[in-house]
Scaffold this motif. Structure first.
Motif, PDB file in Angstrom:
ATOM      1  N   THR A  96       0.825  -1.211   0.000  1.00 46.47           N
ATOM      2  CA  THR A  96       0.000   0.000   0.000  1.00 46.47           C
ATOM      3  C   THR A  96       0.858   1.259   0.000  1.00 46.47           C
ATOM      4  OG1 THR A  96      -2.034   0.930   0.933  1.00 46.47           O
ATOM      5  CG2 THR A  96      -0.331   0.283   2.515  1.00 46.47           C
ATOM      6  N   ASN A  97       2.005   1.225   0.685  1.00 48.73           N
ATOM      7  CA  ASN A  97       2.885   2.392   0.695  1.00 48.73           C
ATOM      8  C   ASN A  97       3.664   2.528  -0.609  1.00 48.73           C
ATOM      9  OD1 ASN A  97       2.160   3.326   3.267  1.00 48.73           O
ATOM     10  ND2 ASN A  97       3.597   1.946   4.261  1.00 48.73           N
ATOM     11  N   GLY A 163      -7.941   8.064  -1.366  1.00 47.30           N
ATOM     12  CA  GLY A 163      -8.167   6.627  -1.383  1.00 47.30           C
ATOM     13  C   GLY A 163      -7.840   5.949  -2.693  1.00 47.30           C
ATOM     14  N   SER A 164      -8.035   4.643  -2.700  1.00 49.37           N
ATOM     15  CA  SER A 164      -7.666   3.839  -3.866  1.00 49.37           C
ATOM     16  C   SER A 164      -8.682   3.930  -4.996  1.00 49.37           C
ATOM     17  CB  SER A 164      -7.471   2.374  -3.457  1.00 49.37           C
ATOM     18  OG  SER A 164      -8.612   1.859  -2.795  1.00 49.37           O
ATOM     19  N   TYR A 165      -9.618   4.873  -4.887  1.00 47.32           N
ATOM     20  CA  TYR A 165     -10.557   5.118  -5.986  1.00 47.32           C
ATOM     21  C   TYR A 165      -9.890   5.908  -7.113  1.00 47.32           C
ATOM     22  CZ  TYR A 165     -10.913   9.422  -3.207  1.00 47.32           C
ATOM     23  OH  TYR A 165     -10.616  10.550  -2.475  1.00 47.32           O
ATOM     24  N   ARG A 166      -8.682   6.405  -6.883  1.00 46.12           N
ATOM     25  CA  ARG A 166      -7.927   7.137  -7.900  1.00 46.12           C
ATOM     26  C   ARG A 166      -6.544   6.529  -8.061  1.00 46.12           C
ATOM     27  NH1 ARG A 166      -7.426  13.118  -5.976  1.00 46.12           N
ATOM     28  NH2 ARG A 166      -5.793  13.071  -7.570  1.00 46.12           N
ATOM     29  N   PRO A 167      -5.970   6.567  -9.264  1.00 46.15           N
ATOM     30  CA  PRO A 167      -4.591   6.091  -9.422  1.00 46.15           C
ATOM     31  C   PRO A 167      -3.605   7.064  -8.793  1.00 46.15           C
ATOM     32  CG  PRO A 167      -5.390   7.013 -11.490  1.00 46.15           C
ATOM     33  CD  PRO A 167      -6.565   6.995 -10.557  1.00 46.15           C
ATOM     34  N   GLY A 170      -0.159   7.226 -11.956  1.00 46.42           N
ATOM     35  CA  GLY A 170      -0.615   6.416 -13.076  1.00 46.42           C
ATOM     36  C   GLY A 170      -0.834   4.951 -12.749  1.00 46.42           C
ATOM     37  N   GLN A 171      -0.794   4.579 -11.480  1.00 50.78           N
ATOM     38  CA  GLN A 171      -0.930   3.173 -11.086  1.00 50.78           C
ATOM     39  C   GLN A 171      -2.122   2.990 -10.149  1.00 50.78           C
ATOM     40  OE1 GLN A 171       3.500   1.412 -10.849  1.00 50.78           O
ATOM     41  NE2 GLN A 171       3.174   3.079  -9.410  1.00 50.78           N
ATOM     42  N   GLU A 172      -2.861   1.916 -10.350  1.00 48.79           N
ATOM     43  CA  GLU A 172      -3.976   1.562  -9.477  1.00 48.79           C
ATOM     44  C   GLU A 172      -3.468   0.673  -8.345  1.00 48.79           C
ATOM     45  OE1 GLU A 172      -6.994   2.681  -9.818  1.00 48.79           O
ATOM     46  OE2 GLU A 172      -7.036   3.421 -11.897  1.00 48.79           O
ATOM     47  N   GLU A 174      -5.040  -1.692  -7.105  1.00 50.69           N
ATOM     48  CA  GLU A 174      -5.426  -3.055  -7.474  1.00 50.69           C
ATOM     49  C   GLU A 174      -4.333  -3.750  -8.266  1.00 50.69           C
ATOM     50  OE1 GLU A 174      -9.315  -5.439  -9.219  1.00 50.69           O
ATOM     51  OE2 GLU A 174      -8.965  -3.360  -9.840  1.00 50.69           O
ATOM     52  N   ALA A 175      -3.579  -2.989  -9.065  1.00 48.67           N
ATOM     53  CA  ALA A 175      -2.490  -3.591  -9.838  1.00 48.67           C
ATOM     54  C   ALA A 175      -1.421  -4.163  -8.917  1.00 48.67           C
ATOM     55  CB  ALA A 175      -1.892  -2.561 -10.789  1.00 48.67           C
ATOM     56  N   PHE A 176      -1.184  -3.505  -7.781  1.00 46.47           N
ATOM     57  CA  PHE A 176      -0.214  -4.022  -6.821  1.00 46.47           C
ATOM     58  C   PHE A 176      -0.732  -5.325  -6.204  1.00 46.47           C
ATOM     59  CE2 PHE A 176       1.249   0.191  -7.483  1.00 46.47           C
ATOM     60  CZ  PHE A 176       2.584   0.229  -7.113  1.00 46.47           C
ATOM     61  N   ALA A 177      -2.017  -5.358  -5.885  1.00 43.07           N
ATOM     62  CA  ALA A 177      -2.607  -6.586  -5.348  1.00 43.07           C
ATOM     63  C   ALA A 177      -2.508  -7.717  -6.367  1.00 43.07           C
ATOM     64  CB  ALA A 177      -4.061  -6.340  -4.959  1.00 43.07           C
ATOM     65  N   ASP A 178      -2.804  -7.420  -7.618  1.00 42.93           N
ATOM     66  CA  ASP A 178      -2.758  -8.447  -8.663  1.00 42.93           C
ATOM     67  C   ASP A 178      -1.336  -8.961  -8.876  1.00 42.93           C
ATOM     68  OD1 ASP A 178      -5.490  -8.309  -9.050  1.00 42.93           O
ATOM     69  OD2 ASP A 178      -5.353  -6.933 -10.759  1.00 42.93           O
ATOM     70  N   ALA A 179      -0.364  -8.052  -8.801  1.00 39.67           N
ATOM     71  CA  ALA A 179       1.023  -8.460  -8.983  1.00 39.67           C
ATOM     72  C   ALA A 179       1.472  -9.390  -7.856  1.00 39.67           C
ATOM     73  CB  ALA A 179       1.926  -7.233  -9.038  1.00 39.67           C
ATOM     74  N   ILE A 180       1.048  -9.099  -6.638  1.00 38.37           N
ATOM     75  CA  ILE A 180       1.395  -9.960  -5.505  1.00 38.37           C
ATOM     76  C   ILE A 180       0.763 -11.341  -5.683  1.00 38.37           C
ATOM     77  CG2 ILE A 180       1.030 -10.269  -3.013  1.00 38.37           C
ATOM     78  CD1 ILE A 180       1.330  -7.135  -2.846  1.00 38.37           C
ATOM     79  N   LYS A 181      -0.437 -11.383  -6.190  1.00 37.56           N
ATOM     80  CA  LYS A 181      -1.076 -12.671  -6.479  1.00 37.56           C
ATOM     81  C   LYS A 181      -0.286 -13.439  -7.537  1.00 37.56           C
ATOM     82  CE  LYS A 181      -5.528 -12.652  -7.111  1.00 37.56           C
ATOM     83  NZ  LYS A 181      -6.835 -12.186  -7.648  1.00 37.56           N
TER      84      LYS A 181
END
Length: 271
Positions: A96-97, A163-167, A170-172, A174-181
């Protein structure tokens, strides 16, 4: 011989039912750090996710390697100085950071090629390599970031973030969460996907923000998404999250007791 049978049976029962001693190192940011520092939440929490997991798992002791405000990149760069020790279980709860600081996410290719701490994905490889060097047989669990609302630090409202409603950069998030997955799938590690599967989302991180209408000076409760873009003067306005606003977080970002209970509930079955 007959007299020894009850003793042998007692010893068997004691061994069979004594919980196996295990150690857990939790690597993370402020969400992990606050487990030992409820005073820094204005005592809005009573215990974090580590305490809750340990209470449910007899024989488990934990080491808090949470670092307030740190990213995965920062952890990776300082990994040899942090005093991380051999453990049976490791959790890595970061990202998140990295997102909020605008650090480059990178891709699974950075993880595969071990390209270093220039990206979050590369940083995860450094952290996991360190863990494996300490205990190749350790269980490693990756935890994705939570969705986050507008954060306002309870001790200093000038420390705030949208909040995470905005990039960000230029990064969301959610993209960090997906990358960790993706890293978890590639490396055959278990993943707790809090971003998608915790039930904690932008609508329930808090119940409302307590905001002042600049034209009238009147405060009102404004829920997501209506609070997006509403003015907040961190130097003059009342703190926007009174205790009645607490839901899964107490400040838009950091979990409340209710939020920590959810996180613990996701981890316990994997231990």
């Amino acid at each position: 011989m007959k007299a020894s049978l009850p003793i042998a049976l007692l010893l068997f029962v004691l061994v069979a039912f004594t919980p196996r001693a295990r150690t857990w190192t939790a690597i993370g940011d402020s969400i992990t750090y606050l487990n030992e520092h409820p005073d820094e939440t204005g005592n809005r929490i009573t215990k974090g996710y580590m305490t809750r997991v340990a209470e449910a798992m007899p024989g488990l002791t934990y080491i808090n390697q949470g670092h307030n405000g740190w990213s995965a990149v920062a952890i990776a760069r300082e990994i040899e100085r942090l005093g991380i020790v051999k453990s049976d279980i490791y959790t890595i709860f970061l990202g998140t950071n990295d997102w909020w600081q605008g650090l480059p996410l990178g891709s699974l290719a950075d993880y595969k090629a071990n390209t270093g701490a220039a990206t979050t994905c590369g940083a995860f490889r450094i952290i996991i390599n360190k863990i494996k060097s300490l205990n190749p047989k350790a269980k490693v669990i990756l935890v994705t970031p939570l969705q986050r609302g507008d954060f306002v630090y309870i001790a200093d409202a000038l420390n705030n973030a949208y909040g995470s409603y905005r990039p960000k950069n230029g990064q969301e998030l959610e993209a960090f969460a997906d990358a960790i997955k993706q890293i978890g799938e590639y490396a055959h590690l278990q993943v707790v996907d809090l971003y998608h599967d915790s039930g904690i989302n932008l609508r329930n991180v808090v119940k409302f923000k307590w905001l002042k209408d600049p034209s009238t000076g009147t405060y009102s409760k404004i829920s997501y998404p209506d609070y997006i873009g509403k003015p907040f003067d961190a130097g003059k306005d009342e703190y926007p999250y009174p205790t009645e606003a607490i839901d899964y977080t107490y400040d838009g970002l950091h979990p409340s007791d209710k939020g920590y209970e959810v996180i613990a509930g996701k981890l316990i079955p994997l231990f």
